[in-house]
Design a protein around this motif. Structure first.
Motif, PDB file in Angstrom:
ATOM      1  N   LYS A  65       0.837  -1.202   0.000  1.00  0.00           N
ATOM      2  CA  LYS A  65       0.000   0.000   0.000  1.00  0.00           C
ATOM      3  C   LYS A  65       0.877   1.259   0.000  1.00  0.00           C
ATOM      4  N   VAL A  66       0.238   2.405  -0.062  1.00  0.00           N
ATOM      5  CA  VAL A  66       0.956   3.679  -0.140  1.00  0.00           C
ATOM      6  C   VAL A  66       1.875   3.882   1.057  1.00  0.00           C
ATOM      7  N   HIS A  67       1.406   3.499   2.241  1.00  0.00           N
ATOM      8  CA  HIS A  67       2.180   3.743   3.465  1.00  0.00           C
ATOM      9  C   HIS A  67       2.918   2.492   3.940  1.00  0.00           C
ATOM     10  N   GLU A  68       3.327   1.643   3.017  1.00  0.00           N
ATOM     11  CA  GLU A  68       4.110   0.455   3.365  1.00  0.00           C
ATOM     12  C   GLU A  68       5.322   0.856   4.197  1.00  0.00           C
ATOM     13  N   GLU A  69       5.579   0.068   5.248  1.00  0.00           N
ATOM     14  CA  GLU A  69       6.675   0.418   6.158  1.00  0.00           C
ATOM     15  C   GLU A  69       7.322  -0.837   6.726  1.00  0.00           C
ATOM     16  N   PHE A  70       8.658  -0.839   6.783  1.00  0.00           N
ATOM     17  CA  PHE A  70       9.428  -1.874   7.471  1.00  0.00           C
ATOM     18  C   PHE A  70      10.224  -1.194   8.580  1.00  0.00           C
ATOM     19  N   VAL A  71       9.982  -1.584   9.807  1.00  0.00           N
ATOM     20  CA  VAL A  71      10.727  -1.045  10.945  1.00  0.00           C
ATOM     21  C   VAL A  71      11.602  -2.169  11.479  1.00  0.00           C
ATOM     22  N   ARG A  72      12.906  -1.953  11.463  1.00  0.00           N
ATOM     23  CA  ARG A  72      13.872  -2.984  11.841  1.00  0.00           C
ATOM     24  C   ARG A  72      14.649  -2.560  13.073  1.00  0.00           C
ATOM     25  N   GLY A  73      14.967  -3.530  13.928  1.00  0.00           N
ATOM     26  CA  GLY A  73      15.753  -3.232  15.121  1.00  0.00           C
ATOM     27  C   GLY A  73      15.730  -4.404  16.076  1.00  0.00           C
ATOM     28  N   GLY A  74      16.358  -4.223  17.229  1.00  0.00           N
ATOM     29  CA  GLY A  74      16.304  -5.245  18.264  1.00  0.00           C
ATOM     30  C   GLY A  74      14.928  -5.274  18.909  1.00  0.00           C
ATOM     31  N   LEU A  75      14.573  -6.412  19.484  1.00  0.00           N
ATOM     32  CA  LEU A  75      13.262  -6.527  20.124  1.00  0.00           C
ATOM     33  C   LEU A  75      13.060  -5.457  21.194  1.00  0.00           C
ATOM     34  N   SER A  76      14.070  -5.182  21.983  1.00  0.00           N
ATOM     35  CA  SER A  76      13.914  -4.194  23.058  1.00  0.00           C
ATOM     36  C   SER A  76      13.612  -2.808  22.499  1.00  0.00           C
ATOM     37  N   ALA A  77      14.297  -2.438  21.419  1.00  0.00           N
ATOM     38  CA  ALA A  77      14.055  -1.123  20.821  1.00  0.00           C
ATOM     39  C   ALA A  77      12.642  -1.030  20.260  1.00  0.00           C
ATOM     40  N   LEU A  78      12.151  -2.104  19.659  1.00  0.00           N
ATOM     41  CA  LEU A  78      10.805  -2.077  19.098  1.00  0.00           C
ATOM     42  C   LEU A  78       9.744  -2.123  20.196  1.00  0.00           C
ATOM     43  N   VAL A  79      10.045  -2.814  21.293  1.00  0.00           N
ATOM     44  CA  VAL A  79       9.126  -2.796  22.442  1.00  0.00           C
ATOM     45  C   VAL A  79       8.957  -1.371  22.941  1.00  0.00           C
ATOM     46  N   GLU A  80      10.072  -0.666  23.053  1.00  0.00           N
ATOM     47  CA  GLU A  80      10.027   0.722  23.527  1.00  0.00           C
ATOM     48  C   GLU A  80       9.243   1.605  22.563  1.00  0.00           C
ATOM     49  N   ARG A  81       9.451   1.416  21.274  1.00  0.00           N
ATOM     50  CA  ARG A  81       8.769   2.246  20.281  1.00  0.00           C
ATOM     51  C   ARG A  81       7.263   2.029  20.303  1.00  0.00           C
ATOM     52  N   TYR A  82       6.852   0.770  20.327  1.00  0.00           N
ATOM     53  CA  TYR A  82       5.424   0.482  20.198  1.00  0.00           C
ATOM     54  C   TYR A  82       4.696   0.389  21.535  1.00  0.00           C
ATOM     55  N   ALA A  83       5.399   0.710  22.619  1.00  0.00           N
ATOM     56  CA  ALA A  83       4.726   0.792  23.915  1.00  0.00           C
ATOM     57  C   ALA A  83       3.728   1.942  23.922  1.00  0.00           C
ATOM     58  N   THR A  84       4.022   2.984  23.156  1.00  0.00           N
ATOM     59  CA  THR A  84       3.142   4.157  23.108  1.00  0.00           C
ATOM     60  C   THR A  84       2.596   4.432  21.711  1.00  0.00           C
ATOM     61  N   GLU A  85       3.189   3.831  20.699  1.00  0.00           N
ATOM     62  CA  GLU A  85       2.758   4.071  19.313  1.00  0.00           C
ATOM     63  C   GLU A  85       1.933   2.892  18.812  1.00  0.00           C
ATOM     64  N   GLU A  86       0.715   3.159  18.376  1.00  0.00           N
ATOM     65  CA  GLU A  86      -0.127   2.107  17.795  1.00  0.00           C
ATOM     66  C   GLU A  86      -0.160   2.297  16.278  1.00  0.00           C
ATOM     67  N   PRO A  87       0.458   1.391  15.545  1.00  0.00           N
ATOM     68  CA  PRO A  87       0.502   1.563  14.091  1.00  0.00           C
ATOM     69  C   PRO A  87      -0.860   1.293  13.460  1.00  0.00           C
TER      70      PRO A  87
END
Length: 276
Positions: free
Chosen positions: A190-212
């Protein structure tokens, strides 16, 4: 002679991904079984396909499959489509296909888009072997048992998740698997296709407050060949950390990353030490 059940893969977002064979099949069958007739009608209308449709939602597949199979046995061809991707892959179709085979009905796949393969191919993680978990159990012993089952695997792990539960699931993956490379793929094709890569801990921190937004595929690196600590080494590290007054939960997470153990196993070992 009975008819044929066609399993037709449909676009996961970009209508340009539909195949010529898929469109030909949808035009020639007697009727189309849909996960949601309203959703599929948009696709059919876009390509000018005036097909008869019947509903086969996941929650009622077992009850409604019989009527579809009766029509197939009477000689009608049917195409099964889901809201997106390949039927039967974390979508309706598994029960219908199994019963069709039992009744001697011919089943023909019409392959095409699938979020799992699209995400895996562009993830940057090893693709030679992978283990697909579908949707994890929501919570409780079944969820924990599945994570413990796959923790020792060296194959890349892939699963689907709701954007509302992504943060919780990433945290559970980190606790169960330790620190590993991870990819969150969303809105594929889709238009807003996204791949977010990183360690599990970094992604846990990111998506603790961000709902994609949009559909999400999560991919996690399999267990690597790094040396795993012995139980005695882990026990000593736990005793030292607890002796310094560290909280068991945080200590378990940190040691799991370093020791190659699952977070749950480290936590259970720590609980045993505290009780003593």
């Amino acid at each position: 002679m009975s008819g044929t059940l066609y399993l037709v893969a449909t676009p996961i977002g970009n209508l340009g991904d539909v195949s010529t064979r898929a469109l030909e099949t949808l035009r020639q069958v007697a009727f189309v079984a849909c996960e949601d007739t309203r959703h599929s009608r948009v696709l059919l209308d876009h390509f000018g396909i005036a097909a008869d449709t019947v509903s086969l939602p996941a929650f009622a597949e077992g009850q409604r499959a019989g009527r579809i199979l009766d029509r197939l046995e009477a000689g009608e061809d049917c195409a099964l489509v889901t809201d997106a991707g390949s039927p039967g892959i974390s979508d309706p179709g598994e029960k219908l296909v199994a019963e069709a085979i039992e009744r001697g009905v011919k089943v023909v796949p019409v392959p095409g888009p699938t979020a799992l393969v699209a995400a895996l191919s562009a993830s940057g993680l090893p693709t030679g072997r992978f283990h697909f978990l579908g949707f994890l159990p929501r919570k409780g012993p079944e969820r924990q048992a599945m994570l413990e089952e796959v923790a020792p695997l060296s194959a890349t792990l892939a699963l689907y998740e709701s954007p509302r539960r992504l943060g919780e699931t990433l945290a559970d993956l980190r606790d169960a698997l330790g620190e590993r490379r991870c990819v969150v793929a969303r809105e594929l094709t889709k238009v807003h296709e996204e791949f977010v890569r990183g360690g599990l801990s970094a992604l846990v921190e990111r998506y603790a407050t961000e709902e994609p937004r949009g559909e999400v595929v999560v991919l996690v690196e399999g267990r690597t060949g790094e040396q795993r600590w012995s139980e005695e080494e882990l026990r000593r590290a736990l005793e030292e950390g607890l002796g310094r007054g560290e909280k068991l939960k945080g200590l378990s997470t940190e040691l799991a990353r370093r020791a190659g153990w699952s977070g749950q196993d480290v936590y259970r070992l720590g609980l045993g030490l505290k009780k003593r």
